[in-house]
Design a protein around this motif. Sequence first.
Motif, PDB file in Angstrom:
ATOM      1  N   GLN A  81       2.919  -6.752 -13.435  1.00 12.33           N
ATOM      2  CA  GLN A  81       3.303  -5.347 -12.924  1.00 12.33           C
ATOM      3  C   GLN A  81       2.298  -4.284 -13.593  1.00 12.33           C
ATOM      4  OE1 GLN A  81       7.355  -4.098 -14.143  1.00 12.33           O
ATOM      5  NE2 GLN A  81       8.178  -5.971 -13.110  1.00 12.33           N
ATOM      6  N   SER A 141      -1.572  -2.901 -14.622  1.00 12.31           N
ATOM      7  CA  SER A 141      -2.794  -2.791 -13.757  1.00 12.31           C
ATOM      8  C   SER A 141      -3.754  -4.051 -13.883  1.00 12.31           C
ATOM      9  CB  SER A 141      -3.672  -1.711 -13.996  1.00 12.31           C
ATOM     10  OG  SER A 141      -5.165  -1.709 -13.492  1.00 12.31           O
ATOM     11  N   ASP A 198      -6.234   3.125 -10.944  1.00 12.36           N
ATOM     12  CA  ASP A 198      -5.060   2.642 -11.332  1.00 12.36           C
ATOM     13  C   ASP A 198      -4.671   3.522 -12.889  1.00 12.36           C
ATOM     14  OD1 ASP A 198      -4.443   0.692  -9.979  1.00 12.36           O
ATOM     15  OD2 ASP A 198      -5.117  -0.888 -11.119  1.00 12.36           O
ATOM     16  N   GLU A 225      -3.377   6.813 -11.532  1.00 11.67           N
ATOM     17  CA  GLU A 225      -1.782   6.744 -11.066  1.00 11.67           C
ATOM     18  C   GLU A 225      -1.137   6.373 -11.866  1.00 11.67           C
ATOM     19  OE1 GLU A 225       1.594   5.052  -9.112  1.00 11.67           O
ATOM     20  OE2 GLU A 225      -0.044   6.542  -8.543  1.00 11.67           O
ATOM     21  N   ALA A 231       2.155   8.714 -12.463  1.00 10.34           N
ATOM     22  CA  ALA A 231       3.517   8.499 -12.267  1.00 10.34           C
ATOM     23  C   ALA A 231       4.589   8.473 -13.523  1.00 10.34           C
ATOM     24  CB  ALA A 231       3.610   6.530 -12.530  1.00 10.34           C
ATOM     25  N   ARG A 282       8.191   8.443 -12.153  1.00 10.25           N
ATOM     26  CA  ARG A 282       8.494   7.342 -11.098  1.00 10.25           C
ATOM     27  C   ARG A 282       7.782   6.034 -11.608  1.00 10.25           C
ATOM     28  NH1 ARG A 282       3.843   6.745  -8.535  1.00 10.25           N
ATOM     29  NH2 ARG A 282       2.202   8.578  -8.561  1.00 10.25           N
ATOM     30  N   PRO A 283       7.954   4.803 -11.058  1.00 11.43           N
ATOM     31  CA  PRO A 283       7.480   3.575 -11.344  1.00 11.43           C
ATOM     32  C   PRO A 283       5.780   3.901 -11.044  1.00 11.43           C
ATOM     33  CG  PRO A 283       9.425   3.079 -10.453  1.00 11.43           C
ATOM     34  CD  PRO A 283       9.252   4.642 -10.167  1.00 11.43           C
ATOM     35  N   ALA A 284       4.961   3.272 -11.665  1.00  7.47           N
ATOM     36  CA  ALA A 284       3.539   3.253 -11.262  1.00  7.47           C
ATOM     37  C   ALA A 284       3.455   2.045 -10.208  1.00  7.47           C
ATOM     38  CB  ALA A 284       2.588   3.059 -12.356  1.00  7.47           C
ATOM     39  N   GLN A 285       2.371   2.352  -9.178  1.00  2.00           N
ATOM     40  CA  GLN A 285       1.863   1.209  -8.470  1.00  2.00           C
ATOM     41  C   GLN A 285       0.582   0.958  -8.373  1.00  2.00           C
ATOM     42  OE1 GLN A 285       4.352  -0.020  -6.254  1.00  2.00           O
ATOM     43  NE2 GLN A 285       6.059   1.149  -7.106  1.00  2.00           N
ATOM     44  N   PHE A 286       0.304  -0.091  -9.215  1.00  2.00           N
ATOM     45  CA  PHE A 286      -1.086  -0.349  -9.467  1.00  2.00           C
ATOM     46  C   PHE A 286      -1.675  -1.132  -8.437  1.00  2.00           C
ATOM     47  CE2 PHE A 286       0.844   0.304 -14.114  1.00  2.00           C
ATOM     48  CZ  PHE A 286      -0.041   1.361 -14.247  1.00  2.00           C
ATOM     49  N   THR A 287      -2.940  -0.942  -8.056  1.00  2.00           N
ATOM     50  CA  THR A 287      -3.385  -1.884  -7.019  1.00  2.00           C
ATOM     51  C   THR A 287      -4.705  -2.630  -7.686  1.00  2.00           C
ATOM     52  OG1 THR A 287      -4.921  -0.178  -6.372  1.00  2.00           O
ATOM     53  CG2 THR A 287      -2.892  -0.255  -5.281  1.00  2.00           C
TER      54      THR A 287
END
Length: 263
Positions: free
Chosen positions: A204, A206, A244, A247, A251, A256-261
């Motif tokens: 989950q 980065s 990331d 982000e 977040a 809020r939950p982070a959305q790492f790409t």
Amino acid sequence: MSEELNPILCERQGAVGVLTINRPKTLNALDTPTLLALEAALTELERDDGVRVILITGAGDKAFVAGGDIADLNSRQGLRHYEEFAEVIHRVFRRFEVSDKPTIGAINGWALGGGTELLLTLDIRLVAEEARLGLPEITLGLFPGAGGSQRLIRQVPLCRAKELMFTGAQITAAQAVELGLCNRAVPRAQLMQEAMALAGQIAQKSPLTLKLLKRAVRDGAEMPLGAALAHEQAMIGLVLDSRDAHEGCSAFLEKRPAQFTGA
């Protein structure tokens, strides 16, 4: 498919790539074809951007890797061994050690000789309570030659490393944890569940930051402190250039939950 045709099982479970050494009839002993198949599977997972963590375990309920093929070793002379098997096993084990993706070992049984040497290259190690670890090569008139004699002294106190290598004694899972060779011991029935849960937790994060963190730790461990700190400074600078990092901070601020790409 038989283990002779498929000595390494490679599958993806979500963001986790799982490698299984699939030679239970030989207690997952390592020979050249198995090592080459392991290297190919590792390459496949490293090239898959969807895989963020790599987990390795052994087939069956007895062994992770019980060592090398003793009959094969007995058939070799030094130069042939150096140019063939030793060249391959050193290269493959080093590939695990320097992989940019986090690696987890689910040590499901005996990890002897090459099994312990492989374990020493992995980032995190969970071990079944029934497992046994050791470097018994001295009892064969040999010594750990797949990186074990060098990695062990860098991971545990020197006197303890020498005792293990000079006696060839096996240690329990609990002793391996106490010594710092493994993170924790768990019941065998829960081993893969716990290993996959840990892998999922790491996945989950980065992937770019994990890669640069691994490089900072790996490279810094071989540098004087001043150089290591400068290297760390450079790595965190690269992280702060990533989407990331921002982000993650955003977040946190936005709860809020982070959305790492990985970018």
